[in-house]
Design an enzyme around this catalytic site. Structure first.
Site, PDB file in Angstrom:
ATOM      1  N   LYS A 174      -4.266   5.294   1.538  1.00  0.00           N
ATOM      2  CA  LYS A 174      -4.336   4.063   0.854  1.00  0.00           C
ATOM      3  C   LYS A 174      -2.872   3.170   1.081  1.00  0.00           C
ATOM      4  O   LYS A 174      -1.715   3.564   0.810  1.00  0.00           O
ATOM      5  CB  LYS A 174      -4.214   4.366  -0.634  1.00  0.00           C
ATOM      6  CG  LYS A 174      -4.252   2.944  -1.273  1.00  0.00           C
ATOM      7  CD  LYS A 174      -4.137   2.985  -3.042  1.00  0.00           C
ATOM      8  CE  LYS A 174      -2.472   2.404  -3.325  1.00  0.00           C
ATOM      9  NZ  LYS A 174      -2.302   1.022  -2.902  1.00  0.00           N
ATOM     10  N   GLU A 177      -1.218  -2.360  -1.746  1.00  0.00           N
ATOM     11  CA  GLU A 177      -2.389  -3.650  -1.854  1.00  0.00           C
ATOM     12  C   GLU A 177      -1.735  -4.935  -1.425  1.00  0.00           C
ATOM     13  O   GLU A 177      -2.688  -5.822  -1.142  1.00  0.00           O
ATOM     14  CB  GLU A 177      -2.690  -3.716  -3.602  1.00  0.00           C
ATOM     15  CG  GLU A 177      -1.395  -4.135  -4.345  1.00  0.00           C
ATOM     16  CD  GLU A 177      -1.690  -3.853  -5.806  1.00  0.00           C
ATOM     17  OE1 GLU A 177      -2.556  -4.393  -6.154  1.00  0.00           O
ATOM     18  OE2 GLU A 177      -0.966  -3.120  -6.409  1.00  0.00           O
ATOM     19  N   GLY A 227       7.148   5.757  -1.813  1.00  0.00           N
ATOM     20  CA  GLY A 227       7.332   4.571  -2.889  1.00  0.00           C
ATOM     21  C   GLY A 227       8.382   4.959  -3.907  1.00  0.00           C
ATOM     22  O   GLY A 227       9.164   5.597  -3.507  1.00  0.00           O
ATOM     23  N   THR A 231       6.831   5.940  -9.927  1.00  0.00           N
ATOM     24  CA  THR A 231       5.362   6.342  -9.351  1.00  0.00           C
ATOM     25  C   THR A 231       5.215   7.781  -8.780  1.00  0.00           C
ATOM     26  O   THR A 231       4.295   8.414  -9.038  1.00  0.00           O
ATOM     27  CB  THR A 231       4.839   5.524  -8.127  1.00  0.00           C
ATOM     28  OG1 THR A 231       5.442   4.092  -8.446  1.00  0.00           O
ATOM     29  CG2 THR A 231       3.470   5.580  -7.847  1.00  0.00           C
ATOM     30  N   GLY A 232       6.353   8.062  -8.039  1.00  0.00           N
ATOM     31  CA  GLY A 232       6.426   9.506  -7.786  1.00  0.00           C
ATOM     32  C   GLY A 232       6.297  10.679  -8.834  1.00  0.00           C
ATOM     33  O   GLY A 232       5.767  11.606  -8.647  1.00  0.00           O
ATOM     34  N   GLU A 249       8.494  10.862  -0.726  1.00  0.00           N
ATOM     35  CA  GLU A 249       9.603   9.928  -0.078  1.00  0.00           C
ATOM     36  C   GLU A 249       9.662   8.898  -0.971  1.00  0.00           C
ATOM     37  O   GLU A 249       9.159   7.941  -1.144  1.00  0.00           O
ATOM     38  CB  GLU A 249       9.152   9.540   1.409  1.00  0.00           C
ATOM     39  CG  GLU A 249       8.779  10.612   2.344  1.00  0.00           C
ATOM     40  CD  GLU A 249      10.024  11.512   2.586  1.00  0.00           C
ATOM     41  OE1 GLU A 249      11.024  11.057   2.537  1.00  0.00           O
ATOM     42  OE2 GLU A 249       9.640  12.649   2.921  1.00  0.00           O
ATOM     43  N   CYS A 283      14.110   1.869   1.898  1.00  0.00           N
ATOM     44  CA  CYS A 283      14.659   3.204   1.085  1.00  0.00           C
ATOM     45  C   CYS A 283      16.116   3.409   1.229  1.00  0.00           C
ATOM     46  O   CYS A 283      16.795   3.979   0.201  1.00  0.00           O
ATOM     47  CB  CYS A 283      13.705   3.885   0.984  1.00  0.00           C
ATOM     48  SG  CYS A 283      13.521   4.694   2.599  1.00  0.00           S
ATOM     49  N   GLU A 384      18.286   1.229  -7.894  1.00  0.00           N
ATOM     50  CA  GLU A 384      17.816   0.545  -6.710  1.00  0.00           C
ATOM     51  C   GLU A 384      16.839  -0.625  -6.794  1.00  0.00           C
ATOM     52  O   GLU A 384      16.121  -0.802  -7.230  1.00  0.00           O
ATOM     53  CB  GLU A 384      16.584   1.559  -6.108  1.00  0.00           C
ATOM     54  CG  GLU A 384      15.994   1.162  -4.653  1.00  0.00           C
ATOM     55  CD  GLU A 384      14.970   1.883  -4.164  1.00  0.00           C
ATOM     56  OE1 GLU A 384      14.020   2.202  -4.885  1.00  0.00           O
ATOM     57  OE2 GLU A 384      15.065   2.255  -2.969  1.00  0.00           O
TER      58      GLU A 384
HETATM   59  P1  NDP Z   1       5.356   1.804  -5.639  1.00  0.00           P
HETATM   60  O1  NDP Z   1       5.839   3.229  -5.903  1.00  0.00           O
HETATM   61  O2  NDP Z   1       5.164   0.724  -6.711  1.00  0.00           O
HETATM   62  O3  NDP Z   1       4.222   2.041  -4.675  1.00  0.00           O
HETATM   63  C1  NDP Z   1       4.271   2.724  -3.514  1.00  0.00           C
HETATM   64  C2  NDP Z   1       2.701   2.947  -3.455  1.00  0.00           C
HETATM   65  O4  NDP Z   1       2.158   3.706  -4.443  1.00  0.00           O
HETATM   66  C3  NDP Z   1       1.895   1.682  -3.203  1.00  0.00           C
HETATM   67  O5  NDP Z   1       0.776   2.017  -2.506  1.00  0.00           O
HETATM   68  C4  NDP Z   1       1.272   1.743  -4.400  1.00  0.00           C
HETATM   69  O6  NDP Z   1       0.148   0.765  -4.735  1.00  0.00           O
HETATM   70  C5  NDP Z   1       0.974   2.894  -4.967  1.00  0.00           C
HETATM   71  N1  NDP Z   1       0.873   3.203  -6.536  1.00  0.00           N
HETATM   72  C6  NDP Z   1       1.430   2.480  -7.396  1.00  0.00           C
HETATM   73  N2  NDP Z   1       1.108   3.045  -8.735  1.00  0.00           N
HETATM   74  C7  NDP Z   1       0.711   4.263  -8.237  1.00  0.00           C
HETATM   75  C8  NDP Z   1      -0.100   5.328  -9.172  1.00  0.00           C
HETATM   76  N3  NDP Z   1       0.030   5.189 -10.437  1.00  0.00           N
HETATM   77  N4  NDP Z   1      -0.645   6.231  -8.515  1.00  0.00           N
HETATM   78  C9  NDP Z   1      -0.860   6.150  -7.356  1.00  0.00           C
HETATM   79  N5  NDP Z   1      -0.255   5.439  -6.353  1.00  0.00           N
HETATM   80  C10 NDP Z   1       0.308   4.298  -6.874  1.00  0.00           C
HETATM   81  O7  NDP Z   1       6.431   1.333  -4.552  1.00  0.00           O
HETATM   82  P2  NDP Z   1       6.814  -0.019  -3.873  1.00  0.00           P
HETATM   83  O8  NDP Z   1       5.546  -0.401  -3.044  1.00  0.00           O
HETATM   84  O9  NDP Z   1       7.304  -0.979  -4.966  1.00  0.00           O
HETATM   85  O10 NDP Z   1       7.707   0.320  -2.693  1.00  0.00           O
HETATM   86  C11 NDP Z   1       9.041   0.189  -2.868  1.00  0.00           C
HETATM   87  C12 NDP Z   1       9.586   1.577  -3.206  1.00  0.00           C
HETATM   88  O11 NDP Z   1       9.358   2.521  -2.165  1.00  0.00           O
HETATM   89  C13 NDP Z   1      11.058   1.612  -3.312  1.00  0.00           C
HETATM   90  O12 NDP Z   1      11.477   2.407  -4.420  1.00  0.00           O
HETATM   91  C14 NDP Z   1      11.537   2.566  -1.879  1.00  0.00           C
HETATM   92  O13 NDP Z   1      12.663   3.163  -2.356  1.00  0.00           O
HETATM   93  C15 NDP Z   1      10.368   3.454  -1.792  1.00  0.00           C
HETATM   94  N6  NDP Z   1      10.285   3.707  -0.227  1.00  0.00           N
HETATM   95  C16 NDP Z   1      10.783   5.091   0.022  1.00  0.00           C
HETATM   96  C17 NDP Z   1      10.744   5.268   1.299  1.00  0.00           C
HETATM   97  C18 NDP Z   1      11.388   6.724   1.704  1.00  0.00           C
HETATM   98  O14 NDP Z   1      11.215   7.192   2.724  1.00  0.00           O
HETATM   99  N7  NDP Z   1      11.858   7.515   0.746  1.00  0.00           N
HETATM  100  C19 NDP Z   1      10.270   4.416   2.352  1.00  0.00           C
HETATM  101  C20 NDP Z   1       9.932   3.221   1.877  1.00  0.00           C
HETATM  102  C21 NDP Z   1       9.954   2.883   0.549  1.00  0.00           C
HETATM  103  P3  NDP Z   1      -0.098  -0.634  -4.930  1.00  0.00           P
HETATM  104  O15 NDP Z   1       1.279  -1.208  -3.991  1.00  0.00           O
HETATM  105  O16 NDP Z   1      -1.206  -1.024  -4.414  1.00  0.00           O
HETATM  106  O17 NDP Z   1       0.175  -0.851  -6.428  1.00  0.00           O
END
Ligand code: NDP
Length: 489
Positions: A174, A177, A227, A231-232, A249, A283, A384
């Site tokens: 996935k 979005e 992400g 969320t993690g 991550e 990130c 962050e």
């Molecule tokens: P989110 O955590 O909001 O989203 C990441 C992904 O998780 C998206 O596909 C999102 O879907 C999905 N998601 C959201 N809510 C849920 C849920 N309840 N259950 C399962 N999946 C869910 O992060 P962002 O997209 O805002 O990305 C930014 C974040 O990612 C930053 O905090 C950044 O640090 C981190 N990041 C970390 C990296 C690393 O390697 N450590 C690399 C890149 C980013 P949707 O977008 O469709 O809502």
């Protein structure tokens, strides 16, 4: 890619639609330029079913076959580099040169894992009993749910899918979005390469529906997520239900430490790159600059001038150095952090505003922003922001630099600049972070592990560690003196 067609999901080797669609916005002008079908939890369930059916064949396929498939995918990504880069630039906003770099990284990731599959794997143990020979093998985990964010759409998809498929797993993938388009194109490439049906499935939709189903589905054996930390945490909780293997991550608030013995101009150059590349939506961004007091004022002056001169433009424009933020929602979040920084009493030395003149009016552009004299407990130092906002702090002694660097809940990345290599090494070893650089910041390689300490995540991507994350370890004990055990009379 034909943006006049609605982008579909790819489940069980077939392109599928749904009853709902989602508009995809170009962050440079706020306009809708594409539409995709919006999936539901049901699409995840169908993807899981298709993946499970494909697992036996794919996991048992010869390593040569799997390697050839991944090499073919890498070649096709490379062949379509320009198109893929343009898709990510239109969808995410980042400058085309950044997107081209992401495509090149994706190619090397697929090639690296294609090359790794047939290398020696496993161990032979001499155990306490001389009549037992133990061998340890690695086997695929099964159905992997993979969830990625919007900041590196194609690259994050590649970091997830290449090691997963290389190790013989099957995937339910996935994308965010907000940025699903390059994933759709990638799955077209999978189809063109001849990847068997069901091995990789693309389920699109929102995090709180499709994403949640992936993390909760009891037939998914592993969830690999990139992400935000919040969320993690939710994913980790859901994973407990069936003891899913997880790798996370997550976010960061990474320090970049500069000592006064390093060439000032060069350090400024890296410090700018550390925070402002990819609009700060990284990130591992060097979002906290920790400067020695002896160079503090001079460094800040020059840094502010260079930051203000960064060429901000629509990512498709020739010479663009920084593009817009990914969405209006994210823009508002970053702007609200800038207001917080002002209220907290940090000294704004450049930027600090949304750019709205002329052609920027409808895009989500923020000027490169630098806050000086930041205190450790400020929100702009601890949280962050994930945008082009730098928090600068001052140190006097080496130990102060280390203490400041370690003073957040995150531990993803860190950089140190010093000509004294002993000092640089001592400092970087004392910083609690998973990805670190000495006299450099950001370069990443498919060969080396990527991931964080503390609340920046669990597990590692890339390198041999990244492949290990997609395998289960099995011991096989061979009795060299066959006979009865004789335990019971
Ligand atoms: P989110 O955590 O909001 O989203 C990441 C992904 O998780 C998206 O596909 C999102 O879907 C999905 N998601 C959201 N809510 C849920 C849920 N309840 N259950 C399962 N999946 C869910 O992060 P962002 O997209 O805002 O990305 C930014 C974040 O990612 C930053 O905090 C950044 O640090 C981190 N990041 C970390 C990296 C690393 O390697 N450590 C690399 C890149 C980013 P949707 O977008 O469709 O809502």
């Amino acid at each position: 890619m034909d943006f006049s067609k609605i982008g579909r999901m790819f489940i069980g080797g077939k392109w599928v639609s749904s009853n709902n669609t989602r508009e995809i916005i170009n962050p440079s002008n706020g306009k809708v330029f594409a539409k995709v079908y919006e999936g539901s939890p049901q699409d995840v369930k169908l993807s899981v079913k298709a993946a499970k059916e494909a697992f036996a064949q794919w996991s048992a396929a010869s390593v040569t076959y799997r390697a050839d498939m991944l090499f073919k995918i890498a070649d096709l990504i490379e062949k379509n580099s320009r198109e893929l880069a343009e898709i990510d630039t239109l969808n995410n906003g980042k400058p085309l040169r950044d997107s081209l770099g992401d495509v090149a990284d994706s190619v090397s990731c697929f090639r690296y894992y294609a090359g790794l599959i047939d290398k020696p794997l496993g161990q032979v143990y001499n155990v306490a009993d001389p009549n037992t020979q133990s061998i340890v093998v690695r086997e695929p985990i099964g159905v992997c749910g993979q969830i990625t964010p919007w900041n590196y759409p194609l690259m994050m998809a590649s970091w997830k899918l290449a090691p997963c498929l290389a190790a013989g797993n099957v995937s339910v993938f996935k994308p965010s979005e907000l940025t699903p388009l390059s994933a759709i194109r990638l799955f077209e490439i999978f189809e063109e390469a001849g990847l068997p049906a069901g091995v990789a499935n693309l389920a699109m939709g929102a995090g709180n529906t499709v994403g949640r189903e992936i993390s909760e589905n009891l037939e998914i054996d592993k969830v690999a997520f990139t992400g935000g930390t919040v969320t993690g945490r939710n994913i980790m909780r859901s994973a407990a239900e069936n003891m899913k293997n997880i790798s996370l991550e997550l976010g960061g608030k990474s320090p970049c430490i500069v000592f006064d013995d390093y060439d000032l101009d060069t350090a400024i150059d890296w410090a700018l790159f550390a925070i402002f590349c990819n609009q700060g939506e990284v990130c591992s961004a060097g979002s906290r600059l920790i400067l020695q007091d002896t160079i503090y004022d001079k460094f800040l002056d020059a840094l502010a001038k260079r930051a203000a001169a960064i060429k901000i433009a629509d990512g498709m424009q020739e010479g663009a150095e920084m593009g817009p933020l990914v969405s209006k929602e994210h823009l508002d979040k970053v702007l609200s952090y800038i207001e917080t920084g002002k209220k907290e009493g940090a000294r704004l030395v450049c930027g600090g505003f949304r750019i709205t003149e002329g052609s920027f009016a409808d895009g989500f552009f923020v000027a490169p922003t630098v806050f000086a004299d930041c205190k450790p407990d400020m929100k702009i130092v601890q949280d962050e922001i994930f945008g082009p906002v730098l928090a600068v702090q001052k140190f006097h002694t080496q130990q102060e630099a280390i203490d400041l660097a370690n003073n957040t809940k995150y531990g993803l990345a860190a950089g140190v600049f010093s000509n004294d290599i002993t000092r640089a090494l001592k400092v970087i070893k004392a910083v609690r972070a998973g990805i670190t650089w000495v006299n450099s910041y950001h370069p990443t390689f498919a060969q080396a592990p990527w991931g964080g300490f503390k609340q920046s995540g669990i597990g590692r991507e890339l390198g041999t560690f990244g492949l290990d994350e997609y395998t289960e370890v099995k011991q096989i004990n061979i009795n060299l003196a066959p006979g009865k055990v004789g335990w019971f009379a």
